[in-house]
Design a protein around this motif. Structure first.
Motif, PDB file in Angstrom:
ATOM      1  N   ALA A  69       2.805  14.513  -5.391  1.00  0.00           N
ATOM      2  CA  ALA A  69       3.157  13.489  -4.410  1.00  0.00           C
ATOM      3  C   ALA A  69       2.975  13.939  -2.969  1.00  0.00           C
ATOM      4  O   ALA A  69       2.977  13.107  -2.058  1.00  0.00           O
ATOM      5  CB  ALA A  69       4.597  13.047  -4.641  1.00  0.00           C
ATOM      6  N   THR A  70       2.827  15.228  -2.731  1.00  0.00           N
ATOM      7  CA  THR A  70       2.601  15.693  -1.363  1.00  0.00           C
ATOM      8  C   THR A  70       1.139  15.576  -0.960  1.00  0.00           C
ATOM      9  O   THR A  70       0.799  15.741   0.214  1.00  0.00           O
ATOM     10  CB  THR A  70       3.043  17.162  -1.214  1.00  0.00           C
ATOM     11  N   VAL A  71       0.280  15.283  -1.929  1.00  0.00           N
ATOM     12  CA  VAL A  71      -1.158  15.209  -1.673  1.00  0.00           C
ATOM     13  C   VAL A  71      -1.628  13.763  -1.530  1.00  0.00           C
ATOM     14  O   VAL A  71      -2.399  13.424  -0.643  1.00  0.00           O
ATOM     15  CB  VAL A  71      -1.936  15.910  -2.801  1.00  0.00           C
ATOM     16  N   THR A  72      -1.138  12.893  -2.426  1.00  0.00           N
ATOM     17  CA  THR A  72      -1.601  11.510  -2.438  1.00  0.00           C
ATOM     18  C   THR A  72      -0.613  10.630  -3.199  1.00  0.00           C
ATOM     19  O   THR A  72       0.417  11.114  -3.689  1.00  0.00           O
ATOM     20  CB  THR A  72      -3.008  11.427  -3.083  1.00  0.00           C
ATOM     21  N   ALA A  73      -0.901   9.366  -3.305  1.00  0.00           N
ATOM     22  CA  ALA A  73      -0.081   8.456  -4.105  1.00  0.00           C
ATOM     23  C   ALA A  73      -0.405   8.665  -5.581  1.00  0.00           C
ATOM     24  O   ALA A  73      -1.548   8.498  -5.992  1.00  0.00           O
ATOM     25  CB  ALA A  73      -0.346   7.016  -3.706  1.00  0.00           C
ATOM     26  N   THR A  74       0.590   9.057  -6.352  1.00  0.00           N
ATOM     27  CA  THR A  74       0.346   9.464  -7.742  1.00  0.00           C
ATOM     28  C   THR A  74       0.614   8.371  -8.765  1.00  0.00           C
ATOM     29  O   THR A  74      -0.034   8.320  -9.801  1.00  0.00           O
ATOM     30  CB  THR A  74       1.214  10.682  -8.087  1.00  0.00           C
ATOM     31  N   HIS A  75       1.601   7.510  -8.521  1.00  0.00           N
ATOM     32  CA  HIS A  75       1.987   6.475  -9.492  1.00  0.00           C
ATOM     33  C   HIS A  75       2.075   5.122  -8.781  1.00  0.00           C
ATOM     34  O   HIS A  75       2.690   5.021  -7.711  1.00  0.00           O
ATOM     35  CB  HIS A  75       3.359   6.764 -10.104  1.00  0.00           C
ATOM     36  N   GLY A  76       1.525   4.092  -9.410  1.00  0.00           N
ATOM     37  CA  GLY A  76       1.692   2.759  -8.855  1.00  0.00           C
ATOM     38  C   GLY A  76       3.049   2.176  -9.186  1.00  0.00           C
ATOM     39  O   GLY A  76       3.839   1.866  -8.309  1.00  0.00           O
ATOM     40  N   ASN A  96      -1.225  -6.504 -10.249  1.00  0.00           N
ATOM     41  CA  ASN A  96      -2.443  -5.707 -10.232  1.00  0.00           C
ATOM     42  C   ASN A  96      -2.176  -4.364  -9.564  1.00  0.00           C
ATOM     43  O   ASN A  96      -1.521  -4.305  -8.518  1.00  0.00           O
ATOM     44  CB  ASN A  96      -3.548  -6.443  -9.476  1.00  0.00           C
ATOM     45  N   ILE A  97      -2.687  -3.309 -10.173  1.00  0.00           N
ATOM     46  CA  ILE A  97      -2.459  -1.957  -9.678  1.00  0.00           C
ATOM     47  C   ILE A  97      -3.790  -1.225  -9.620  1.00  0.00           C
ATOM     48  O   ILE A  97      -4.564  -1.269 -10.574  1.00  0.00           O
ATOM     49  CB  ILE A  97      -1.478  -1.199 -10.598  1.00  0.00           C
ATOM     50  N   ARG A  98      -4.040  -0.523  -8.514  1.00  0.00           N
ATOM     51  CA  ARG A  98      -5.275   0.251  -8.415  1.00  0.00           C
ATOM     52  C   ARG A  98      -5.125   1.357  -7.366  1.00  0.00           C
ATOM     53  O   ARG A  98      -4.320   1.247  -6.437  1.00  0.00           O
ATOM     54  CB  ARG A  98      -6.456  -0.654  -8.039  1.00  0.00           C
ATOM     55  N   GLY A  99      -5.870   2.436  -7.575  1.00  0.00           N
ATOM     56  CA  GLY A  99      -5.988   3.459  -6.551  1.00  0.00           C
ATOM     57  C   GLY A  99      -4.955   4.561  -6.576  1.00  0.00           C
ATOM     58  O   GLY A  99      -4.654   5.140  -5.517  1.00  0.00           O
ATOM     59  N   PHE A 100      -4.424   4.914  -7.773  1.00  0.00           N
ATOM     60  CA  PHE A 100      -3.420   5.977  -7.852  1.00  0.00           C
ATOM     61  C   PHE A 100      -3.981   7.192  -8.595  1.00  0.00           C
ATOM     62  O   PHE A 100      -4.959   7.093  -9.331  1.00  0.00           O
ATOM     63  CB  PHE A 100      -2.137   5.448  -8.488  1.00  0.00           C
ATOM     64  N   GLY A 132      -3.141   2.181  -4.002  1.00  0.00           N
ATOM     65  CA  GLY A 132      -3.144   3.547  -3.503  1.00  0.00           C
ATOM     66  C   GLY A 132      -4.488   3.885  -2.890  1.00  0.00           C
ATOM     67  O   GLY A 132      -5.419   3.066  -2.917  1.00  0.00           O
ATOM     68  N   PRO A 133      -4.668   5.113  -2.379  1.00  0.00           N
ATOM     69  CA  PRO A 133      -5.885   5.472  -1.655  1.00  0.00           C
ATOM     70  C   PRO A 133      -7.018   6.001  -2.519  1.00  0.00           C
ATOM     71  O   PRO A 133      -8.092   6.323  -2.005  1.00  0.00           O
ATOM     72  CB  PRO A 133      -5.384   6.568  -0.710  1.00  0.00           C
ATOM     73  N   ASP A 158       0.837  -1.196   0.000  1.00  0.00           N
ATOM     74  CA  ASP A 158       0.000   0.000   0.000  1.00  0.00           C
ATOM     75  C   ASP A 158       0.872   1.247   0.000  1.00  0.00           C
ATOM     76  O   ASP A 158       1.914   1.287   0.654  1.00  0.00           O
ATOM     77  CB  ASP A 158      -0.905   0.015   1.224  1.00  0.00           C
ATOM     78  N   ALA A 159       0.433   2.270  -0.716  1.00  0.00           N
ATOM     79  CA  ALA A 159       1.162   3.535  -0.764  1.00  0.00           C
ATOM     80  C   ALA A 159       0.182   4.666  -0.476  1.00  0.00           C
ATOM     81  O   ALA A 159      -0.951   4.659  -0.951  1.00  0.00           O
ATOM     82  CB  ALA A 159       1.809   3.740  -2.127  1.00  0.00           C
ATOM     83  N   SER A 160       0.634   5.646   0.307  1.00  0.00           N
ATOM     84  CA  SER A 160      -0.228   6.789   0.610  1.00  0.00           C
ATOM     85  C   SER A 160       0.231   8.058  -0.092  1.00  0.00           C
ATOM     86  O   SER A 160      -0.570   8.956  -0.340  1.00  0.00           O
ATOM     87  CB  SER A 160      -0.278   7.021   2.120  1.00  0.00           C
ATOM     88  N   LEU A 161       1.534   8.149  -0.424  1.00  0.00           N
ATOM     89  CA  LEU A 161       2.082   9.315  -1.114  1.00  0.00           C
ATOM     90  C   LEU A 161       3.069   8.872  -2.186  1.00  0.00           C
ATOM     91  O   LEU A 161       3.725   7.848  -2.060  1.00  0.00           O
ATOM     92  CB  LEU A 161       2.801  10.250  -0.135  1.00  0.00           C
TER      93      LEU A 161
END
Length: 204
Positions: A41-48, A63-67, A25-26, A1-4
């Motif tokens: 990148a300071t706001v959210t996770a931008t790239h998987g 599998n990648i989702r949520g970026f 990502g979120p 999981d990544a948040s930023l």
């Protein structure tokens, strides 16, 4: 999981294989509607996944989702992706700029537009990328299923359904082929396939 920022970055590799992993990502469809058009990148996770200048990268059931900008981005790389895909993300599911890409049995669906002033894309090939696909699914994207911007391409058994723009948009390509008895382009806005300023286009 990544948040930023970027969940996973691969650069200048001569050989690498990733198998049976999920990058998350979120970003959800609800979150996408509240993010700025080009979140950083300071706001959210931008790239998987980011692959840069690598000569042989293989993804197996990744599998990648949520970026917030790209599910996966490959620049100047040779990439093979079998199984899995990038869906439920904002902006672009997968983009290849230059290099050579092979996709097989992958899915790029439900890519959100959010507040961006331009549509979402399931898959983008640009910068002279050479692309070969087999059994790719592009579905329910809030924009185009695939943008083929220049380069050469051969797509077999491509499925593009319920996209809010054409399933396939081809422009400035010098060699484009779409074939296979499993090919299905249905319930997309405007057209299944649009071809602009391209040569040597074959659909069978």
């Amino acid at each position: 999981d990544a948040s930023l920022g970027v969940a996973l970055r691969l650069e200048s590799l001569t050989a690498a294989t990733l198998s049976d992993i999920t990058l998350t990502g979120p970003v959800t469809s609800e979150v996408a509607a509240s993010l700025p058009p080009m979140p950083d990148a300071t706001v959210t996770a931008t790239h998987g996944l980011v692959v840069l200048d690598s000569s042989s990268v293989t993804l197996e059931r990744v599998n990648i989702r949520g970026f917030a900008r790209f599910g996966a981005l490959a620049i100047g790389s040779t990439l093979s992706w079998v199984g899995g895909g990038a869906s439920d993300t904002l902006g672009v599911g997968f983009m290849a700029e230059g290099g050579a890409v092979t996709l097989r049995d992958t899915e790029f669906c439900r890519v959100f537009s959010g507040l961006r002033p331009y549509p979402a894309y399931g898959v983008v090939f640009t910068g002279g990328a050479s692309s070969t696909t087999d059994g790719v699914v592009l579905c329910e994207n809030e924009g185009y299923g695939m943008l083929q911007n220049g380069g050469i391409a051969a797509h077999v058994d491509l499925v593009g359904t319920s996209n809010r723009e054409p399933a396939v948009w081809v422009q400035q390509s010098t060699d484009f082929a779409l074939s296979g008895t499993g090919t299905m382009l249905a319930d997309n806005a405007l057209a299944g396939i649009v071809v602009v300023d391209s040569t040597n286009v074959r659909v069978s």
